[in-house]
Each structure stands twice: as C-alpha cells, then as structure tokens.
Write an enzyme that holds these catalytic residues in place. Structure first.
Site, PDB file in Angstrom:
ATOM      1  N   ASP A 169      -1.390 -33.217   4.781  1.00  9.88           N
ATOM      2  CA  ASP A 169       0.311 -33.226   4.465  1.00  9.88           C
ATOM      3  C   ASP A 169       0.355 -31.829   4.157  1.00  9.88           C
ATOM      4  O   ASP A 169      -0.104 -31.216   4.587  1.00  9.88           O
ATOM      5  CB  ASP A 169       0.323 -34.120   2.924  1.00  9.88           C
ATOM      6  CG  ASP A 169       1.442 -35.157   2.758  1.00  9.88           C
ATOM      7  OD1 ASP A 169       2.469 -33.716   2.625  1.00  9.88           O
ATOM      8  OD2 ASP A 169       1.910 -35.658   2.555  1.00  9.88           O
ATOM      9  N   HIS A 174       6.041 -33.550   6.316  1.00 13.96           N
ATOM     10  CA  HIS A 174       5.084 -33.138   5.631  1.00 13.96           C
ATOM     11  C   HIS A 174       3.583 -32.932   6.492  1.00 13.96           C
ATOM     12  O   HIS A 174       2.360 -33.274   6.351  1.00 13.96           O
ATOM     13  CB  HIS A 174       4.429 -34.548   5.263  1.00 13.96           C
ATOM     14  CG  HIS A 174       5.181 -35.508   3.894  1.00 13.96           C
ATOM     15  ND1 HIS A 174       5.428 -34.592   2.846  1.00 13.96           N
ATOM     16  CD2 HIS A 174       5.794 -36.119   3.694  1.00 13.96           C
ATOM     17  CE1 HIS A 174       6.015 -35.248   1.741  1.00 13.96           C
ATOM     18  NE2 HIS A 174       6.499 -36.061   2.526  1.00 13.96           N
ATOM     19  N   GLU A 213       9.758 -38.592   4.640  1.00 17.76           N
ATOM     20  CA  GLU A 213      10.851 -37.663   4.259  1.00 17.76           C
ATOM     21  C   GLU A 213      10.946 -36.398   5.591  1.00 17.76           C
ATOM     22  O   GLU A 213      10.215 -35.967   4.932  1.00 17.76           O
ATOM     23  CB  GLU A 213       9.414 -37.748   3.018  1.00 17.76           C
ATOM     24  CG  GLU A 213      10.512 -38.633   2.272  1.00 17.76           C
ATOM     25  CD  GLU A 213       9.104 -38.320   0.552  1.00 17.76           C
ATOM     26  OE1 GLU A 213       9.943 -38.955  -0.282  1.00 17.76           O
ATOM     27  OE2 GLU A 213       7.861 -37.997   1.015  1.00 17.76           O
TER      28      GLU A 213
HETATM   29  C1  ACM Z   1       6.157 -42.288   1.143  1.00 18.36           C
HETATM   30  O1  ACM Z   1       5.874 -42.358  -0.901  1.00 18.36           O
HETATM   31  N1  ACM Z   1       6.727 -40.897   1.264  1.00 18.36           N
HETATM   32  C2  ACM Z   1       5.344 -42.859   2.135  1.00 18.36           C
END
Ligand code: ACM
Ligand code: ZN
Length: 754
Positions: free
Chosen positions: A181, A254, A317
């Site tokens: 991440d 991420h 995201e």
């Molecule tokens: C997530 O909670 N961004 C998959």
C-alpha cells in the site's frame, strides 16, 4: 442408505430437532441425548488412514482445547475416523455413543470435525464430559475470509501465524494478505530489491485520527517486510491449517511505497517518500508499457510463492488526476481506442487478468474494477456495498462480498467512550451477525456466483497485534456463522454460546478480544420533561453502578447509585440556565465504564421535524440533535446528522411559548470525507401560524483547521417554534477532495437557551 441410517438415529435417540449446539459456527444438524460420556483425560485413538498433518493437527487441537492426550492403550473412550466417499464436499459427521466416530469426506472436513468435537467437550471437576450426540455439517459458502492489512502497520510472522491459526479454528479458509500500500511494501521481490529496501520503510507516521487538525507526525523510521523464506513458511503454516492465502499487490492506486522505490513507474517520475499519512493519493502507477511489464515481473515471483488460485491486484481508489495529464497514459489511451481514464484502468486490469490467466491463476480485485468494463476472467470483491457484487454476479463473474456496512472490522463495534480510536463507521456484533452475502436484489440464477464473504481489517488505527485481536474478536465469530450456517441460530442463542463457551476459550488462547458485548447498552428516548436513558443488557438482572455529577452555576454536586437493567433515568429540560451532567455507567460483570456528558437546555428532548430529510446513511433519528450530547471527534456516524442537500430546513417545537435568548448549532468539518461547514444560517420563529424572520443570515467564517464550529444566534422573541435554515456551499471548491460535488453538512447539536 445414509439417510436411512440418519433417520434411524433420530428415532432411537428420540430427539427434538431444534437444539442449540455449543459449536461456532453452528452445524447443520445437532442432536443430543440426555446421556454423557465421562472420562478423565485420555482418549483411545486410531489414526490409521489419516495424513501425518492431520494427525499432528488433531493432536494439537486436543492439547489446546483441553490438554487431552491420545494413547493406543487408554481406558478412555475410543475415537475413530472414517473417510467416506461420494458424500457432499467437505462434509463431516460426529457420532458420540459409547465411542466417538468421526466420518469425513476430506482432510479439511476431518480437521473441522475435530474442532467441533473439541467444542462439544465440557470440563468437569473430575475430568471431561461429552454429551452423546450426533452432528452433521458442511459449509454454506466456499470463501470464508479474513483480511489483514500489514502495510499501514506491520505484523510479525508469529503474529500472522496466530491470526491464521485462530481463524482456522472458526472454520475460515481464506486469508487475504494485504501486502502492499502507500505506507509500506511488505513482500521481498528479488528482481526489485528496492521495493523492500526503500518501500518497506517510512520516515513518519501520522498521529491521532485523520480528521484531527492540525496534523502531527511521529518522526520515527517505521516498517518491515517478509522475506520470501518467511512467506513460504507462512504459506506452509496456513496450508497445514487448511487456509489458503490470497496475496494482494495493489495497482494502479495505493502504490506510493512502490513508487518511492521506483519513481520511474509513476506518471511524473518525481521521487517522493513512502507515505506517513493515511488516505488516497494522486500519484499512482503510470499505465505505460514499462510499468505493466514491471508489475508482471513482480507477479511472477508472487505466483511462485503463493500456490492458491486467486491473486488480488487491488484496483480500488485510484484517482485519475495524473493519468489525465500524462503524455504516456494519454498515448496508451489513444493507441487502444480508450475513451476515458476509467477505460484505461480497465485496460490496465485486463493486461493483468490476461497475464494471470495464462499462468493458470485468477485475478480478483476491489469493485472499482467494474468501472470502465470488467475484465473477462476477473472476480470481484465488493466493498462499497453489495451493488458492485450484484452487478458482477449478474455478468456471471465470481464475487466475494465484503461490504463496509457489515464486514469492515476497522469500524467501531460499540458506542462507549471506552472504545479505542477507529477509522469511523459503526459495525457492532449484531450488524455482522445480520450479514448475508446474497442480497435480496440478486436474481436467484446468479447466486452461485457469490463465493462467500470476508471481513477486512485495515490497520491505519491498529498499530499493534493486541488491537488487531480486539477489532477482530468476537466479531469474526459472528461472521463465521454468517458464512458457514445454512440457517443461523438467533442472535441471542449465538451470544449465549459465545459468552458461555467461546470467550473463555479465546481468553485461554490469550486473544485480546473486545469486551464491548458486556458494556451496558444505553438507549435514549424522549421523556415528558426532557430525555431519559434505559440501561439494557442481555445478562438477566444485572446491576450497574452509575455515578453522576451535575454542574449548575459553577457548583458541582455528585451522586452514586445502583440501577437494575431496564431502569430508566430521566434528565429534565433546563428551565433557566444550562446544566451540565456527566454520567459514568459501570458494568459489574467487567470493569468497563461508559461515560457521557449531557447539557440540559430548553430544547432537551424537544420534538424535531426534518423539513429536509437527512441522508439515510447518517440519520440516527431526530432525538440525536436535541439529546444534550454533542457529536464528538473523531466523528462517529451515530452522533451526527448528515445532509447531502444544499438547503436544510429543520423545525423545533419547544413545547412552551416564551422568550428564548439564543440558539446554538454545531457543525462538523472533515474535508477528506467531503464534509464542510455551511455557508450561512438563518432562523425564523412562528407567530400566529406564520414564520417570521428572526436572525441572520449569518455568514460563516472559520479557520481552516477548525473541526467543529458552534454558532450562536440571537433569538429574543416569544415563541414556541423555531425554524433553522442552513445553506451549504453549492459545490466543494477546486483543489479539495470531492471538488465539484455537493458537500456533506453534518450537524449536532441544536440547543435553545433561555
Ligand atoms: C478499500 O477499503 N479501499 C477496499
Ligand atoms: Zn502516466
């Protein structure tokens, strides 16, 4: 033949059908007799036909549950194992008469059978007792998962093993290991050593909650990673517990930790550090060919380490800000006839899907991979609700349901002030228990595409393993029922078994589970003269100790008293000055204390009418606005009323016509969550059936760093009813998260003082 045997068994045992078993997750069939086998510690065992691993696991289970040993010569009851062919996959049965017979269809079902058997055994003063019984069992869903984010905070190999061991005891079979991440890359990749040398470490970590301003940081080097040898060790360990690991390598978003190590795979090429702040970041992997090849080489090593079918590539995201401006990304779009950046993300994922499919694996990603078109072989993990999962299943793609509403174990599990800081949200045990991975809106013919469900454990606010356990247990046991049971027992039946048998077991296993379940539940309602609270608990007749203090005109008076559950305590509206009360409610079962503060004014418990309806997601009822309790920080869903409209009208009936001095209203700001202070506020009062202008519009001015802002508006009019009109910003300004959208307006509390 088997059916006949089963019917015969029921008849001779003269059983009633709906008996509650002590097993979690509850088995398909459980029937018990009024007779028991009693023994003092040893079981006579015949392991013939069982694999070495099964023999080891069974010996281990007997030891951890009860310290029971096996012997070939024991005088204790005999236990034997029978492998059955041509029966339901992963099914087992346990038959306890004068001896114990476990029948199973696969190694994993034998392991599960033995866990169930251990949960049936009770300890007595002289040894052990096992009720004569029959159990028949198999799982409802094939994907029964728990996830763990090791990027935001790192957990050691031993901790990860404990996580896997515990989950297997509740018949979870899938461990989703979130390995990369923005805040850390945690898996050694031999071809790209900088991923862990640089990407595995950050220089700082933010303190407090994201919404706390001003932000501060702890400037320590923080990080760690797993070597490939360690990963092999964990994979083998999981395999021995019948748990498959699904590794997650996040892309294209991420990815700041990877880009800190290899900035050439970003759009800008600019070197940035590994992130110390939580959130979503604009810098993501560039979609150029070099990045695709880089990531595929990483996947080559991942595939060699993880033998399971599914490889998770994230996909959530991923802001498109950089892609929109990047010549490389725009070139990829042009060359592949892609209309927008969502299609570019879809192209990116398709490249990975094709690659993994060629290698005999299956790609799974978060539900954003639906945007721009779902890749042909991809499975979807639905986290932003059930909708993405429904859409994917309707397109005949495999789905794992992990909706935030039921499955996010980083949310709060209780309302008590003693709950440790969490990301937000509210997902108590009952809510997890309600979870059904198959939503009503899904056409029946697509149900087989729902593989099951999973809880996600994001660790921004979980910095040590004790807290991981606190957030996961006992909620994981509620989830295990939702994923295993064909028909769940009632929540109360589950809770009784949980408290009676399983919390003591978790304690023995040194699991730092949450005791939220013991906290008194405080239920608020309007009363004639203000508000009242009832203390509720499932434990019959529990007595709570209540300590209260009252501050009136700077004078403090204190009181201490005991209340029985279901007793209610009233707090009256204040006729004149504001009175501050503090209550501490202590459970005598465990020492946890719930604390709350009440400010009693003239509007305490007054009828509130929403002329503009709040959003269903942030509407905990009209009492919230006038319950005397101010919304706290970090904000929790149940304490604030949220609106997603630009104009908000709220009417309050003060029940008595008189002159009121002032109205106070408080708002929340959290830019990251698109919540902003409003633009202005205006107040009207009712006179002879008509709304008359009273005060305002009062323009808002505030400091950027303010999180809660209270507004005082002069009234000074004799009236019984007031109307509060609030106007939010029309759109969120450029440069802020959610720019161009209508902002959220969050309100709590409204007070009228005399
Ligand atoms: C997530 O909670 N961004 C998959
Ligand atoms: Zn680019």
């Amino acid at each position: 033949m088997k059916c006949i045997f089963f019917l015969f068994f029921l008849v001779i045992m003269n059983l009633n059908i709906a008996q509650v078993s002590p097993i979690i997750p509850a088995p398909v069939v459980y029937q018990e007799l009024n007779e028991s086998l009693n023994f003092d510690g040893d079981l006579l065992v015949n392991f013939i036909g069982l694999s070495t691993n099964l023999q080891e696991q069974i010996t281990h289970l007997a030891a951890i549950y009860h310290g029971i040993q096996f012997s070939n010569f024991s005088s204790g009851p005999k236990i034997s194992f029978k492998k059955l062919e041509n029966v339901k996959q992963d099914s087992y049965s346990i038959n306890v008469s004068n001896e114990i017979v476990i029948s199973f269809s696969s190694d994993v079902s034998c392991y599960y059978a033995f866990i169930s058997l251990m949960q049936l055994i009770e300890t007595t003063s002289s040894g052990f007792k096992l009720k004569k019984c029959f159990v028949k069992d198999y799982p409802k869903f094939s994907w029964r998962g728990l996830h763990l984010d090791v990027s935001r905070h790192f957990f050691t190999v031993e901790e990860v093993k404990k996580y896997i061991d515990l989950m297997s005891l509740y018949k979870f079979n899938t461990f989703h290991w979130h390995l990369t991440d923005d805040q850390g890359w945690r898996i050694e990749i031999k071809n790209f050593p900088k991923l862990t040398e640089i990407g595995g470490w950050r220089d700082s970590t933010m303190n407090n909650h994201y919404s706390t301003k001003p932000r501060t940081y702890t400037r320590h080097k923080y990080g760690g990673y797993y070597t490939q040898e360690q990963i092999k060790e964990v994979v083998a360990y999981a395999n021995s517990k019948f748990v498959t690991i699904v590794p997650e390598i996040e892309m294209p978003g991420h990815s700041r930790a990877a880009l800190a190590a290899y900035p050439e795979y970003s759009c800008t090429g600019i070197q940035q550090g590994v992130e110390g702040l939580w959130g979503v970041f604009d810098d993501i992997f560039c979609s150029k060919e070099e990045t695709i090849l880089f990531l595929q080489k990483i996947l080559d090593e991942v595939i060699l380490l993880f033998p399971g079918k599914y490889i998770h590539v994230g996909g959530d995201e991923a802001p498109k800000t950089r892609w929109e401006k990047c010549t490389n990304c725009q070139k990829v779009m042009h060359e592949n006839n892609l209309k927008n950046e969502h299609q570019l993300q879809s192209y990116f994922i398709q490249r990975m899907d094709k690659y993994l499919t060629e290698k005999g694996r299956k790609l799974i990603g978060w539900d954003e991979i639906l945007e721009g078109g779902l890749s042909s072989n991809a499975a979807v993990m639905s986290w932003r609700g059930f909708e993405g999962g429904v859409e994917a299943a309707s397109q005949e793609h495999e789905v794992v349901m992990t909706p935030g509403s039921h499955c996010y174990f980083d949310h709060y599990q209780g309302k008590g002030s003693n709950e440790p800081i969490a990301i937000g949200g509210f997902t108590p045990l009952e809510k997890v228990y309600e979870f059904n991975p198959i939503p009503n809106q899904l056409n029946k013919k697509y149900e087989p595409y729902i593989l099951g469900g999973q809880a996600n454990v994001w660790t921004e606010y979980i910095s040590d393993f004790d807290k991981v356990e606190y957030m996961v247990y006992p909620r994981a046991l509620a989830l295990s029922q939702a994923l295993w049971c064909l028909e769940k027992p009632s929540f109360n039946a589950f809770k009784n078994v949980l408290m009676d048998k399983h919390l003591p077991f978790l304690k023995k296993m040194k699991v730092h589970y949450a005791k939220t379940i013991f906290s008194p539940k405080i239920e608020w309602e309007k009363s004639k003269k203000g508000v009242q609270f009832n203390i509720k608990s499932n434990d019959q007749g529990e007595i709570y100790e209540v300590e209260s203090s009252e501050i009136k005109n700077n004078k403090i008076s204190k009181m201490n008293f005991n209340v029985l559950q279901d007793e209610c305590i009233e707090i009256n509206r204040s006729e004149k000055d504001q009175i501050n009360y503090t209550y501490y409610v202590r459970s005598k079962n465990d020492s946890s204390t719930t604390q709350f503060n009440i400010q009693a004014t003239s509007s305490l418990g007054a009828p509130v009418k929403y002329i503009t309806q709040p959003s269903a997601s942030y509407n905990s009822g009209s009492l919230t606005l006038v319950d005397g309790q101010h919304g706290s920080l970090p904000w929790k869903r149940n304490e604030w009323i949220g609106f997603d409209t630009t104009e908000i009208d709220i009417e309050i009936d003060l029940l008595k016509r008189q002159k009121y001095k002032q109205l106070n209203v408080s708002f929340l700001s959290d830019e990251h969550s698109w919540i902003h202070f409003p633009e202005w506020i205006e107040v009207f009062y009712l006179r002879k059936g008509k709304w008359k202008h009273c005060s305002g519009p009062v323009q808002f001015s505030y400091l950027q760093s303010e999180q809660v802002r209270s507004f005082q508006i002069e009234l000074n009019k004799p009236t019984r009813n007031v109307l509060v009109k609030i106007k939010s910003l029309t759109v969120i300004p450029n440069g802020l998260p959610g720019a161009g959208h209508i902002p959220w307006t969050f309100i709590d509390e409204i007070e009228v003082v005399k």
